[in-house]
Design a protein around this motif. Sequence first.
Motif, PDB file in Angstrom:
ATOM      1  N   TYR A  99      21.580  17.768   1.854  1.00  0.00           N
ATOM      2  CA  TYR A  99      22.544  18.880   0.032  1.00  0.00           C
ATOM      3  C   TYR A  99      22.141  19.232  -1.035  1.00  0.00           C
ATOM      4  CZ  TYR A  99      26.535  18.915  -3.269  1.00  0.00           C
ATOM      5  OH  TYR A  99      26.964  18.818  -3.316  1.00  0.00           O
ATOM      6  N   VAL A 100      22.675  21.054  -1.432  1.00  0.00           N
ATOM      7  CA  VAL A 100      22.524  21.652  -2.319  1.00  0.00           C
ATOM      8  C   VAL A 100      23.680  21.532  -3.728  1.00  0.00           C
ATOM      9  CG1 VAL A 100      22.024  23.599  -3.448  1.00  0.00           C
ATOM     10  CG2 VAL A 100      20.361  22.987  -1.479  1.00  0.00           C
ATOM     11  N   ASP A 101      23.722  21.735  -4.731  1.00  0.00           N
ATOM     12  CA  ASP A 101      24.281  21.794  -4.913  1.00  0.00           C
ATOM     13  C   ASP A 101      23.953  22.413  -6.744  1.00  0.00           C
ATOM     14  OD1 ASP A 101      23.672  20.053  -7.487  1.00  0.00           O
ATOM     15  OD2 ASP A 101      25.437  18.880  -6.735  1.00  0.00           O
ATOM     16  N   ASP A 102      24.277  23.163  -7.462  1.00  0.00           N
ATOM     17  CA  ASP A 102      23.303  23.448  -8.749  1.00  0.00           C
ATOM     18  C   ASP A 102      22.340  22.962  -9.681  1.00  0.00           C
ATOM     19  OD1 ASP A 102      25.601  22.299 -10.175  1.00  0.00           O
ATOM     20  OD2 ASP A 102      26.468  23.396 -11.884  1.00  0.00           O
ATOM     21  N   ARG A 103      22.446  21.755  -9.540  1.00  0.00           N
ATOM     22  CA  ARG A 103      22.136  20.795  -9.725  1.00  0.00           C
ATOM     23  C   ARG A 103      20.799  20.618  -9.034  1.00  0.00           C
ATOM     24  NH1 ARG A 103      23.495  15.356 -11.211  1.00  0.00           N
ATOM     25  NH2 ARG A 103      24.491  15.467  -9.027  1.00  0.00           N
ATOM     26  N   THR A 104      20.382  20.533  -8.367  1.00  0.00           N
ATOM     27  CA  THR A 104      19.606  20.346  -7.538  1.00  0.00           C
ATOM     28  C   THR A 104      18.568  21.289  -7.664  1.00  0.00           C
ATOM     29  OG1 THR A 104      20.965  20.038  -5.712  1.00  0.00           O
ATOM     30  CG2 THR A 104      18.681  20.186  -4.788  1.00  0.00           C
ATOM     31  N   VAL A 105      17.444  21.486  -7.404  1.00  0.00           N
ATOM     32  CA  VAL A 105      15.888  21.276  -7.817  1.00  0.00           C
ATOM     33  C   VAL A 105      14.713  21.388  -6.217  1.00  0.00           C
ATOM     34  CG1 VAL A 105      15.960  21.326 -10.193  1.00  0.00           C
ATOM     35  CG2 VAL A 105      14.879  19.775  -9.214  1.00  0.00           C
ATOM     36  N   MET A 106      15.138  20.867  -5.806  1.00  0.00           N
ATOM     37  CA  MET A 106      14.343  20.181  -4.224  1.00  0.00           C
ATOM     38  C   MET A 106      15.002  19.823  -3.740  1.00  0.00           C
ATOM     39  SD  MET A 106      10.749  17.798  -4.507  1.00  0.00           S
ATOM     40  CE  MET A 106      10.578  18.274  -5.476  1.00  0.00           C
ATOM     41  N   VAL A 107      15.394  20.200  -2.031  1.00  0.00           N
ATOM     42  CA  VAL A 107      16.120  19.235  -1.300  1.00  0.00           C
ATOM     43  C   VAL A 107      14.210  19.059   0.043  1.00  0.00           C
ATOM     44  CG1 VAL A 107      17.367  20.562  -0.849  1.00  0.00           C
ATOM     45  CG2 VAL A 107      15.805  21.130   0.115  1.00  0.00           C
ATOM     46  N   GLY A 108      15.274  17.759   0.585  1.00  0.00           N
ATOM     47  CA  GLY A 108      13.497  17.049   1.601  1.00  0.00           C
ATOM     48  C   GLY A 108      12.704  15.828   0.968  1.00  0.00           C
ATOM     49  N   ALA A 109      12.917  16.172  -0.424  1.00  0.00           N
ATOM     50  CA  ALA A 109      11.788  14.688  -1.335  1.00  0.00           C
ATOM     51  C   ALA A 109      11.566  14.190  -0.246  1.00  0.00           C
ATOM     52  CB  ALA A 109      12.815  14.874  -2.064  1.00  0.00           C
ATOM     53  N   ASP A 110       9.465  13.827  -0.387  1.00  0.00           N
ATOM     54  CA  ASP A 110       9.052  12.456   0.521  1.00  0.00           C
ATOM     55  C   ASP A 110       9.746  10.890  -0.573  1.00  0.00           C
ATOM     56  OD1 ASP A 110       7.585  13.383  -1.724  1.00  0.00           O
ATOM     57  OD2 ASP A 110       6.175  13.895  -0.486  1.00  0.00           O
ATOM     58  N   ALA A 111      10.404  11.244  -1.300  1.00  0.00           N
ATOM     59  CA  ALA A 111      10.788  10.090  -1.613  1.00  0.00           C
ATOM     60  C   ALA A 111      11.776  10.420  -2.262  1.00  0.00           C
ATOM     61  CB  ALA A 111       9.226   9.652  -3.150  1.00  0.00           C
ATOM     62  N   ALA A 112      12.124   9.243  -3.483  1.00  0.00           N
ATOM     63  CA  ALA A 112      13.870   9.156  -4.646  1.00  0.00           C
ATOM     64  C   ALA A 112      13.599   7.681  -5.520  1.00  0.00           C
ATOM     65  CB  ALA A 112      14.747   8.893  -3.787  1.00  0.00           C
ATOM     66  N   ALA A 113      14.431   8.294  -6.518  1.00  0.00           N
ATOM     67  CA  ALA A 113      13.597   7.427  -7.733  1.00  0.00           C
ATOM     68  C   ALA A 113      13.384   5.599  -7.301  1.00  0.00           C
ATOM     69  CB  ALA A 113      15.253   6.922  -8.794  1.00  0.00           C
ATOM     70  N   GLY A 114      14.403   4.953  -6.225  1.00  0.00           N
ATOM     71  CA  GLY A 114      13.982   4.072  -5.806  1.00  0.00           C
ATOM     72  C   GLY A 114      12.555   3.625  -5.249  1.00  0.00           C
ATOM     73  N   ASP A 115      12.112   4.754  -4.885  1.00  0.00           N
ATOM     74  CA  ASP A 115      10.312   4.898  -4.016  1.00  0.00           C
ATOM     75  C   ASP A 115       9.051   4.503  -5.447  1.00  0.00           C
ATOM     76  OD1 ASP A 115      11.759   4.798  -1.169  1.00  0.00           O
ATOM     77  OD2 ASP A 115      12.181   7.071  -1.861  1.00  0.00           O
ATOM     78  N   LEU A 116       9.671   4.939  -6.686  1.00  0.00           N
ATOM     79  CA  LEU A 116       8.537   5.349  -7.438  1.00  0.00           C
ATOM     80  C   LEU A 116       7.992   4.096  -7.964  1.00  0.00           C
ATOM     81  CD1 LEU A 116      10.543   7.952  -9.980  1.00  0.00           C
ATOM     82  CD2 LEU A 116       8.617   8.350  -7.936  1.00  0.00           C
ATOM     83  N   ASP A 117       6.866   4.306  -8.553  1.00  0.00           N
ATOM     84  CA  ASP A 117       5.736   2.836  -8.660  1.00  0.00           C
ATOM     85  C   ASP A 117       6.712   1.612 -10.115  1.00  0.00           C
ATOM     86  OD1 ASP A 117       3.907   2.388 -10.639  1.00  0.00           O
ATOM     87  OD2 ASP A 117       2.723   1.504  -8.598  1.00  0.00           O
ATOM     88  N   ARG A 118       6.818   0.463  -9.851  1.00  0.00           N
ATOM     89  CA  ARG A 118       7.940  -0.003 -10.444  1.00  0.00           C
ATOM     90  C   ARG A 118       6.949  -0.080 -12.181  1.00  0.00           C
ATOM     91  NH1 ARG A 118      12.867   0.571  -9.018  1.00  0.00           N
ATOM     92  NH2 ARG A 118      11.610   2.176  -8.507  1.00  0.00           N
ATOM     93  N   ASP A 119       5.764   0.496 -12.060  1.00  0.00           N
ATOM     94  CA  ASP A 119       4.821   0.670 -14.037  1.00  0.00           C
ATOM     95  C   ASP A 119       5.419   1.406 -14.531  1.00  0.00           C
ATOM     96  OD1 ASP A 119       3.333  -1.904 -13.328  1.00  0.00           O
ATOM     97  OD2 ASP A 119       1.480  -1.031 -12.889  1.00  0.00           O
ATOM     98  N   LEU A 120       5.613   3.009 -13.676  1.00  0.00           N
ATOM     99  CA  LEU A 120       6.275   3.779 -14.439  1.00  0.00           C
ATOM    100  C   LEU A 120       7.533   3.815 -14.697  1.00  0.00           C
ATOM    101  CD1 LEU A 120       6.650   6.942 -14.711  1.00  0.00           C
ATOM    102  CD2 LEU A 120       6.774   7.462 -12.224  1.00  0.00           C
ATOM    103  N   VAL A 121       8.650   3.066 -13.351  1.00  0.00           N
ATOM    104  CA  VAL A 121      10.036   2.647 -13.409  1.00  0.00           C
ATOM    105  C   VAL A 121      10.354   2.229 -15.181  1.00  0.00           C
ATOM    106  CG1 VAL A 121      12.133   1.529 -13.274  1.00  0.00           C
ATOM    107  CG2 VAL A 121      10.508   2.923 -11.789  1.00  0.00           C
ATOM    108  N   ALA A 122       9.185   0.919 -15.465  1.00  0.00           N
ATOM    109  CA  ALA A 122       8.794   0.251 -16.693  1.00  0.00           C
ATOM    110  C   ALA A 122       9.314   0.883 -17.274  1.00  0.00           C
ATOM    111  CB  ALA A 122       7.747  -0.592 -16.554  1.00  0.00           C
ATOM    112  N   ALA A 123       7.710   1.448 -17.767  1.00  0.00           N
ATOM    113  CA  ALA A 123       7.230   2.679 -18.533  1.00  0.00           C
ATOM    114  C   ALA A 123       8.845   4.140 -18.961  1.00  0.00           C
ATOM    115  CB  ALA A 123       6.829   3.593 -18.958  1.00  0.00           C
ATOM    116  N   LEU A 124       9.516   4.443 -18.411  1.00  0.00           N
ATOM    117  CA  LEU A 124      10.865   5.189 -18.787  1.00  0.00           C
ATOM    118  C   LEU A 124      11.504   3.888 -19.314  1.00  0.00           C
ATOM    119  CD1 LEU A 124      10.856   6.924 -15.659  1.00  0.00           C
ATOM    120  CD2 LEU A 124      10.189   7.629 -17.796  1.00  0.00           C
ATOM    121  N   ALA A 125      11.784   2.667 -18.926  1.00  0.00           N
ATOM    122  CA  ALA A 125      12.898   1.908 -19.107  1.00  0.00           C
ATOM    123  C   ALA A 125      12.315   1.457 -21.233  1.00  0.00           C
ATOM    124  CB  ALA A 125      13.216   0.785 -18.080  1.00  0.00           C
ATOM    125  N   ASP A 126      11.139   1.735 -21.162  1.00  0.00           N
ATOM    126  CA  ASP A 126      10.897   1.054 -22.248  1.00  0.00           C
ATOM    127  C   ASP A 126      11.594   2.364 -23.369  1.00  0.00           C
ATOM    128  OD1 ASP A 126      10.240  -1.370 -22.074  1.00  0.00           O
ATOM    129  OD2 ASP A 126       8.215  -0.902 -21.461  1.00  0.00           O
TER     130      ASP A 126
END
Length: 138
Positions: A99-126
Amino acid sequence: MEEVVRARGHEHVSAEHASTLEVTGDDYLTPAGDCILAIEADRVPADFDPEFVAACQDPEATITATVEAGGERATVTGRGDPDLTFESERSHVCRTSDYVDDRTVMVGADAAAGDLDRDLVAALADGAEATFTLAVER
């Protein structure tokens, strides 16, 4: 060729979305924004160099997004598409789909937000300062 965006995490970062990840220029985040990793981006796709945009429009291009915050790092790889416009003045979205709209910067990504390391997510949530780097190779 690459473009670097600086942003920051937010207490509502949950990074649970299964098909997208996003960095936004908005200065707020609600709990519903489960794909958003960082807010207050200092640059949006409309700010990117036309040469970079043209390279990303090649369907054979490999696009890599690297997110760094709090000493943690994640890399997501996808591809370009002729329909990528980089016209958004609001946010950058990496998609696992085509899917492409004006916000799309990449398609066919091999990961999404839910796939990211939880330590990175915790740092961002902090609220950690974040760097979002997009690189393209043709």
